[in-house]
Design an enzyme around this catalytic site. Structure first.
Site, PDB file in Angstrom:
ATOM      1  N   SER A  16       0.805  -1.228   0.000  1.00 24.44           N
ATOM      2  CA  SER A  16       0.000   0.000   0.000  1.00 24.44           C
ATOM      3  C   SER A  16       0.830   1.265   0.000  1.00 24.44           C
ATOM      4  O   SER A  16       0.311   2.356  -0.244  1.00 24.44           O
ATOM      5  CB  SER A  16      -0.935   0.005   1.220  1.00 24.44           C
ATOM      6  OG  SER A  16      -0.173   0.049   2.415  1.00 24.44           O
ATOM      7  N   TYR A 154      16.449  -4.248  13.424  1.00 21.88           N
ATOM      8  CA  TYR A 154      16.061  -4.230  12.007  1.00 21.88           C
ATOM      9  C   TYR A 154      17.108  -4.947  11.150  1.00 21.88           C
ATOM     10  O   TYR A 154      16.775  -5.816  10.324  1.00 21.88           O
ATOM     11  CB  TYR A 154      15.910  -2.773  11.555  1.00 21.88           C
ATOM     12  CG  TYR A 154      15.633  -2.601  10.080  1.00 21.88           C
ATOM     13  CD1 TYR A 154      14.375  -2.854   9.556  1.00 21.88           C
ATOM     14  CD2 TYR A 154      16.644  -2.182   9.207  1.00 21.88           C
ATOM     15  CE1 TYR A 154      14.123  -2.690   8.198  1.00 21.88           C
ATOM     16  CE2 TYR A 154      16.404  -2.018   7.853  1.00 21.88           C
ATOM     17  CZ  TYR A 154      15.138  -2.273   7.352  1.00 21.88           C
ATOM     18  OH  TYR A 154      14.894  -2.119   6.010  1.00 21.88           O
TER      19      TYR A 154
HETATM   20  N1  LIG Z   1      12.628   2.628   2.263  1.00 20.81           N
HETATM   21  C1  LIG Z   1      13.879   2.210   2.174  1.00 20.81           C
HETATM   22  O1  LIG Z   1      14.808   2.999   1.892  1.00 20.81           O
HETATM   23  C2  LIG Z   1      14.193   0.734   2.367  1.00 20.81           C
HETATM   24  C3  LIG Z   1      15.526   0.325   2.225  1.00 20.81           C
HETATM   25  C4  LIG Z   1      15.840  -1.018   2.355  1.00 20.81           C
HETATM   26  C5  LIG Z   1      14.836  -1.950   2.603  1.00 20.81           C
HETATM   27  N2  LIG Z   1      13.545  -1.538   2.752  1.00 20.81           N
HETATM   28  C6  LIG Z   1      12.541  -2.581   2.993  1.00 20.81           C
HETATM   29  O2  LIG Z   1      11.469  -2.402   2.088  1.00 20.81           O
HETATM   30  C7  LIG Z   1      10.250  -2.844   2.676  1.00 20.81           C
HETATM   31  C8  LIG Z   1       9.219  -1.734   2.559  1.00 20.81           C
HETATM   32  O3  LIG Z   1       9.744  -0.566   3.164  1.00 20.81           O
HETATM   33  P1  LIG Z   1       9.101   0.880   2.868  1.00 20.81           P
HETATM   34  O4  LIG Z   1      10.119   1.891   3.174  1.00 20.81           O
HETATM   35  O5  LIG Z   1       8.451   0.862   1.552  1.00 20.81           O
HETATM   36  O6  LIG Z   1       7.997   0.908   4.033  1.00 20.81           O
HETATM   37  P2  LIG Z   1       6.648   1.784   4.197  1.00 20.81           P
HETATM   38  O7  LIG Z   1       6.583   2.863   3.196  1.00 20.81           O
HETATM   39  O8  LIG Z   1       6.565   2.123   5.652  1.00 20.81           O
HETATM   40  O9  LIG Z   1       5.499   0.714   3.867  1.00 20.81           O
HETATM   41  C9  LIG Z   1       5.378  -0.435   4.645  1.00 20.81           C
HETATM   42  C10 LIG Z   1       4.258  -1.293   4.099  1.00 20.81           C
HETATM   43  O10 LIG Z   1       4.185  -2.494   4.877  1.00 20.81           O
HETATM   44  C11 LIG Z   1       2.860  -2.636   5.410  1.00 20.81           C
HETATM   45  N3  LIG Z   1       2.946  -3.344   6.678  1.00 20.81           N
HETATM   46  C12 LIG Z   1       3.610  -2.980   7.811  1.00 20.81           C
HETATM   47  N4  LIG Z   1       3.421  -3.901   8.770  1.00 20.81           N
HETATM   48  C13 LIG Z   1       2.634  -4.881   8.234  1.00 20.81           C
HETATM   49  C14 LIG Z   1       2.086  -6.092   8.716  1.00 20.81           C
HETATM   50  N5  LIG Z   1       2.292  -6.497   9.973  1.00 20.81           N
HETATM   51  N6  LIG Z   1       1.341  -6.852   7.885  1.00 20.81           N
HETATM   52  C15 LIG Z   1       1.111  -6.455   6.593  1.00 20.81           C
HETATM   53  N7  LIG Z   1       1.594  -5.315   6.085  1.00 20.81           N
HETATM   54  C16 LIG Z   1       2.349  -4.537   6.895  1.00 20.81           C
HETATM   55  C17 LIG Z   1       2.317  -1.194   5.487  1.00 20.81           C
HETATM   56  O11 LIG Z   1       0.905  -1.132   5.474  1.00 20.81           O
HETATM   57  P3  LIG Z   1       0.015  -1.190   6.844  1.00 20.81           P
HETATM   58  O12 LIG Z   1       0.670  -0.254   7.826  1.00 20.81           O
HETATM   59  O13 LIG Z   1      -1.354  -0.797   6.428  1.00 20.81           O
HETATM   60  O14 LIG Z   1       0.068  -2.614   7.285  1.00 20.81           O
HETATM   61  C18 LIG Z   1       2.894  -0.631   4.192  1.00 20.81           C
HETATM   62  O15 LIG Z   1       2.129  -1.055   3.095  1.00 20.81           O
HETATM   63  C19 LIG Z   1      10.587  -3.236   4.111  1.00 20.81           C
HETATM   64  O16 LIG Z   1      10.738  -4.623   4.196  1.00 20.81           O
HETATM   65  C20 LIG Z   1      11.904  -2.528   4.368  1.00 20.81           C
HETATM   66  O17 LIG Z   1      12.679  -3.208   5.310  1.00 20.81           O
HETATM   67  C21 LIG Z   1      13.213  -0.214   2.657  1.00 20.81           C
END
Ligand SMILES: NC(=O)c1ccc[n+]([C@@H]2O[C@H](COP(=O)([O-])OP(=O)(O)OC[C@H]3O[C@@H](n4cnc5c(N)ncnc54)[C@H](OP(=O)(O)O)[C@@H]3O)[C@@H](O)[C@H]2O)c1
Length: 254
Positions: A16, A154
């Site tokens: 989302s 993390y």
């Molecule tokens: N952003 C970065 O720079 C970065 C870098 C390296 C890795 N990552 C990885 O990429 C992934 C996404 O990160 P992001 O930055 O895009 O995060 P984000 O923008 O905070 O989005 C997180 C998503 O996960 C969902 N979510 C959280 N807890 C959940 C649960 N218990 N069950 C189902 N859905 C859940 C949230 O929706 P709801 O809150 O509605 O559940 C949301 O859709 C993560 O695994 C993160 O570790 C991100």
């Protein structure tokens, strides 16, 4: 771009927002039938409506096996099965080791690591019936390669996902299912935009390609692992970070 995702049923946990939304968009544009899973159904549905191409939202919480089994059941009922899982849901609250509580540790492990296990376990019965069964994990450079203060829990989960993958891919190989992981660097998401331009500029300065990644940069890497063409690739990782992990010192970036 591969044509092999056309008509395929794809689920994206955490689709989302942020990276998951980028993955969902890239797959939808490639002709896949995309289901977006998140705890907040309204946000999953809003993302699906924005992406279009038949994407839809389903409520699901990866910390609960029953919840995610039910979500995947709904997706399979609607799409006639599931071919691809992008296990992307994750959280990254910061807490320094000396202040971190056991509860804070558990929250991150339950979502990022146990949540990955739950999603993979729940999808296997469906992928076994697919001729293009694919699992793509969203890990990170933080943990497997780098460290950052406040993210010991993390980082442990992101490295843990890769350990999990290396056995899961062997166990699932007999069904023709592949399991691979994308390791993003610093990616521009809604959360990062909120931190302002200066913050983004400082972060970009440490990246050889001099920009932060886009959510689509991660989506295209995930698309490769999910493609028919990547059928002989399993248990592998790809770092998508603009070269961020490479400089030995600040001088190397001058
Ligand atoms: N952003 C970065 O720079 C970065 C870098 C390296 C890795 N990552 C990885 O990429 C992934 C996404 O990160 P992001 O930055 O895009 O995060 P984000 O923008 O905070 O989005 C997180 C998503 O996960 C969902 N979510 C959280 N807890 C959940 C649960 N218990 N069950 C189902 N859905 C859940 C949230 O929706 P709801 O809150 O509605 O559940 C949301 O859709 C993560 O695994 C993160 O570790 C991100």
């Amino acid at each position: 771009m591969t044509q092999s995702l056309k008509g395929r049923s794809v689920v994206v946990t955490g689709g989302s927002k942020g990276i998951g939304k980028g993955i969902s968009r890239v797959f939808a544009l490639s002709g896949a039938k995309v289901a977006i899973i998140a705890r907040h159904l309204d946000q999953a549905e809003a993302a699906a409506a924005e992406i279009g191409h038949g994407a839809f939202g389903v409520v699901g919480d990866v910390t609960s096996l029953a919840s995610i089994e039910s979500a995947f059941g709904t997706v399979a009922g609607r799409n006639g099965g599931i071919d691809v899982l992008c296990a992307n849901a994750g959280i990254f609250p910061q807490a320094r080791l000396e202040d971190m509580t056991s509860k804070q540790w558990d929250e991150v492990v339950d979502t990022n690591l146990k949540g990955t296990f739950h999603a993979v376990k729940a999808v296997v019965p469906y992928l076994k019936r697919s001729d293009q069964g694919r699992i793509v994990l969203t890990s990170s450079i933080t943990g497997p390669v780098t460290g950052f203060p406040g993210w010991s829990h993390y980082g442990a989960t992101k490295a843990g996902q890769l350990g999990f993958m290396r056995t899961a891919c062997i166990e699932l190989a007999k069904y023709g299912i592949t399991v691979n992981a994308v390791m993003p660097g610093n990616i521009i998401t809604e959360g990062l935009v909120g931190l302002g331009d200066d913050y983004q500029k400082t972060m970009a300065a440490s990246v050889p390609l001099k920009r932060l990644g886009t959510v689509e940069d991660i989506g295209y890497a995930a698309l490769y692992f999910a493609s028919k063409e990547a059928g002989y690739v399993t248990g592998q990782t790809i770092i998508v970070d603009g070269g961020q992990i490479l400089p030995e010192s600040l001088e190397a970036l001058a």
